[in-house]
Design a protein around this motif. Sequence first.
Motif, mmCIF file in Angstrom:
data_model
loop_
_atom_site.group_PDB
_atom_site.id
_atom_site.type_symbol
_atom_site.label_atom_id
_atom_site.label_comp_id
_atom_site.label_asym_id
_atom_site.label_seq_id
_atom_site.Cartn_x
_atom_site.Cartn_y
_atom_site.Cartn_z
ATOM 1 N N GLU A 236 0.826 -1.209 0.000
ATOM 2 C CA GLU A 236 0.000 0.000 0.000
ATOM 3 C C GLU A 236 0.860 1.259 0.000
ATOM 4 O O GLU A 236 0.537 2.253 -0.663
ATOM 5 C CB GLU A 236 -0.920 -0.028 1.227
ATOM 6 C CG GLU A 236 -1.912 1.097 1.295
ATOM 7 C CD GLU A 236 -1.429 2.227 2.183
ATOM 8 O OE1 GLU A 236 -1.990 3.321 2.103
ATOM 9 O OE2 GLU A 236 -0.478 1.994 2.950
ATOM 10 N N LEU A 240 0.755 4.122 -2.862
ATOM 11 C CA LEU A 240 0.493 5.513 -2.519
ATOM 12 C C LEU A 240 1.626 6.420 -2.985
ATOM 13 O O LEU A 240 1.391 7.515 -3.517
ATOM 14 C CB LEU A 240 0.295 5.653 -1.009
ATOM 15 C CG LEU A 240 -0.038 7.051 -0.489
ATOM 16 C CD1 LEU A 240 -1.354 7.533 -1.067
ATOM 17 C CD2 LEU A 240 -0.094 7.064 1.032
ATOM 18 N N CYS A 244 1.223 9.394 -5.752
ATOM 19 C CA CYS A 244 1.605 10.764 -5.409
ATOM 20 C C CYS A 244 2.629 11.301 -6.406
ATOM 21 O O CYS A 244 2.512 12.442 -6.879
ATOM 22 C CB CYS A 244 2.159 10.796 -3.990
ATOM 23 S SG CYS A 244 2.688 12.431 -3.447
ATOM 24 N N ALA A 267 3.960 6.582 4.832
ATOM 25 C CA ALA A 267 2.703 5.829 4.910
ATOM 26 C C ALA A 267 2.836 4.580 5.758
ATOM 27 O O ALA A 267 1.821 4.019 6.194
ATOM 28 C CB ALA A 267 2.230 5.455 3.499
ATOM 29 N N LEU A 303 -5.978 12.481 -2.404
ATOM 30 C CA LEU A 303 -5.342 11.178 -2.520
ATOM 31 C C LEU A 303 -5.430 10.391 -1.211
ATOM 32 O O LEU A 303 -5.651 9.167 -1.215
ATOM 33 C CB LEU A 303 -3.883 11.350 -2.941
ATOM 34 C CG LEU A 303 -3.086 10.065 -3.202
ATOM 35 C CD1 LEU A 303 -3.716 9.275 -4.332
ATOM 36 C CD2 LEU A 303 -1.630 10.391 -3.518
ATOM 37 N N GLN A 304 -5.293 11.074 -0.083
ATOM 38 C CA GLN A 304 -5.394 10.400 1.208
ATOM 39 C C GLN A 304 -6.802 9.864 1.440
ATOM 40 O O GLN A 304 -6.983 8.787 2.018
ATOM 41 C CB GLN A 304 -5.002 11.361 2.334
ATOM 42 C CG GLN A 304 -3.520 11.681 2.416
ATOM 43 C CD GLN A 304 -2.701 10.500 2.935
ATOM 44 O OE1 GLN A 304 -3.240 9.535 3.443
ATOM 45 N NE2 GLN A 304 -1.396 10.590 2.792
ATOM 46 N N GLU A 307 -7.098 6.828 -0.695
ATOM 47 C CA GLU A 307 -6.279 5.762 -0.115
ATOM 48 C C GLU A 307 -6.926 5.167 1.129
ATOM 49 O O GLU A 307 -6.943 3.947 1.326
ATOM 50 C CB GLU A 307 -4.893 6.323 0.228
ATOM 51 C CG GLU A 307 -3.931 5.305 0.804
ATOM 52 C CD GLU A 307 -3.919 5.325 2.314
ATOM 53 O OE1 GLU A 307 -3.444 4.347 2.928
ATOM 54 O OE2 GLU A 307 -4.395 6.310 2.900
ATOM 55 N N ILE A 311 -8.169 2.267 -1.443
ATOM 56 C CA ILE A 311 -6.944 1.491 -1.653
ATOM 57 C C ILE A 311 -6.594 0.671 -0.418
ATOM 58 O O ILE A 311 -6.358 -0.542 -0.499
ATOM 59 C CB ILE A 311 -5.776 2.428 -2.034
ATOM 60 C CG1 ILE A 311 -6.108 3.196 -3.309
ATOM 61 C CG2 ILE A 311 -4.495 1.623 -2.233
ATOM 62 C CD1 ILE A 311 -5.073 4.231 -3.681
ATOM 63 N N TYR A 312 -6.557 1.330 0.760
ATOM 64 C CA TYR A 312 -6.124 0.642 1.983
ATOM 65 C C TYR A 312 -7.029 -0.538 2.336
ATOM 66 O O TYR A 312 -6.528 -1.636 2.583
ATOM 67 C CB TYR A 312 -6.059 1.644 3.132
ATOM 68 C CG TYR A 312 -5.457 1.082 4.400
ATOM 69 C CD1 TYR A 312 -4.085 1.089 4.599
ATOM 70 C CD2 TYR A 312 -6.254 0.538 5.393
ATOM 71 C CE1 TYR A 312 -3.522 0.576 5.742
ATOM 72 C CE2 TYR A 312 -5.706 0.014 6.544
ATOM 73 C CZ TYR A 312 -4.342 0.041 6.719
ATOM 74 O OH TYR A 312 -3.797 -0.482 7.846
#
Length: 365
Positions: A236, A240, A244, A267, A303-304, A307, A311-312
């Motif tokens: 992950e 990320l 980025c 991260a 993006l966070q 994520e 994504i996470y």
Amino acid sequence: MELKWKTCLRAGITVIILFLLIHYWTAFTGLAHIAVQAATPLLFGCIIAYIVNILMSFFERHLSIPKFRRPVCMLFAFISIICITVLIVWMIVPELFRCLQILLEELPKALNTAFEWLEDNLPVGSLLQSKDTIFLDSEMNWQKSLAKIMDILFNGLGGAMGLAANVVSSLFSTVVTGLVAFIFSIYLLAGKEKIGNQIRVLLTHYLPGKLTDKIYYVIGVLDHSFHSFIVGQCTEAVVLGLLCMLGMFLLRLPYAAMIGCLIGFSALIPVAGAYIGAIVGAFMIFTVSPVQALVFLVYLSVLQQLEGNLIYPRVVGSSIGLPGIWVLAAVTVGGGVMGIAGMFLGVPLAAAVYQLIKQDVQHKL
């Protein structure tokens, strides 16, 4: 039902132990705290060995070395971790210091310009009698400042010496702890099969066979959960960092590759890592353009969110066999109970509990 004397004896011993624990709880917790402090290097050694063992096992599976296989793979694992860390630090730290130097050079001019603008547009003259109060004024009385510094150094010498002694003592203790943990991890990695067999023999000898099997089953599930979580967390972080970097290239922001590596590396740190990466990255871009720094913060915030919500849960959740909704629940509950450590440990522990309950229900059904 007739009671056996062994059952009564066990019940009596249990009651006595509970009474002693409750009555002497303060002394017991103090003794436990001392024991944990004494075993801290060994605990850190176990953590280091567990993380390095992931890479070492990977090398042992894919490298065909007839002699000295274990030492060579262990050396490769340690070298890989050290090289990745050194590479990231080498890419980030020099540029960070350069940006800091640029900011310090430009900051006095910017503050003087801002002060002049405030003086022309706002009634700040009545609040500040003279520019002598501004520490950036070129006409500052350096003799008075030097006298104050010397007074603090000489009059507060005792406090300064005590602080220096504490710093040296803490540094020495940290170095010794790290060295002992490193050596202990090497012993664990070198003889992990032998140590595992010895523990199995002890458990088999002193515990019933069914209980030993259950203990090893639980340990196996925990090992699988933590192993998959660490691999998923690293995956992950790489995803990320690449996203980025790609977004910064598309937005034509400076330091794209460097800040992408920084975001990916940070991260790995739960919660605080996102803020650390954002602050450092924005600071570096700010030395080039404040507007681009603001664009970077907006992009990283979006993006966070992607994520954290997409994504996470999918990457980490799929790697440990835990649905995405339970990943979010584990992070939330773990952070509320134990803070940052709870957020890091909550996901693999929740995955282990999830698998144990799932297997038990399937077995009963």
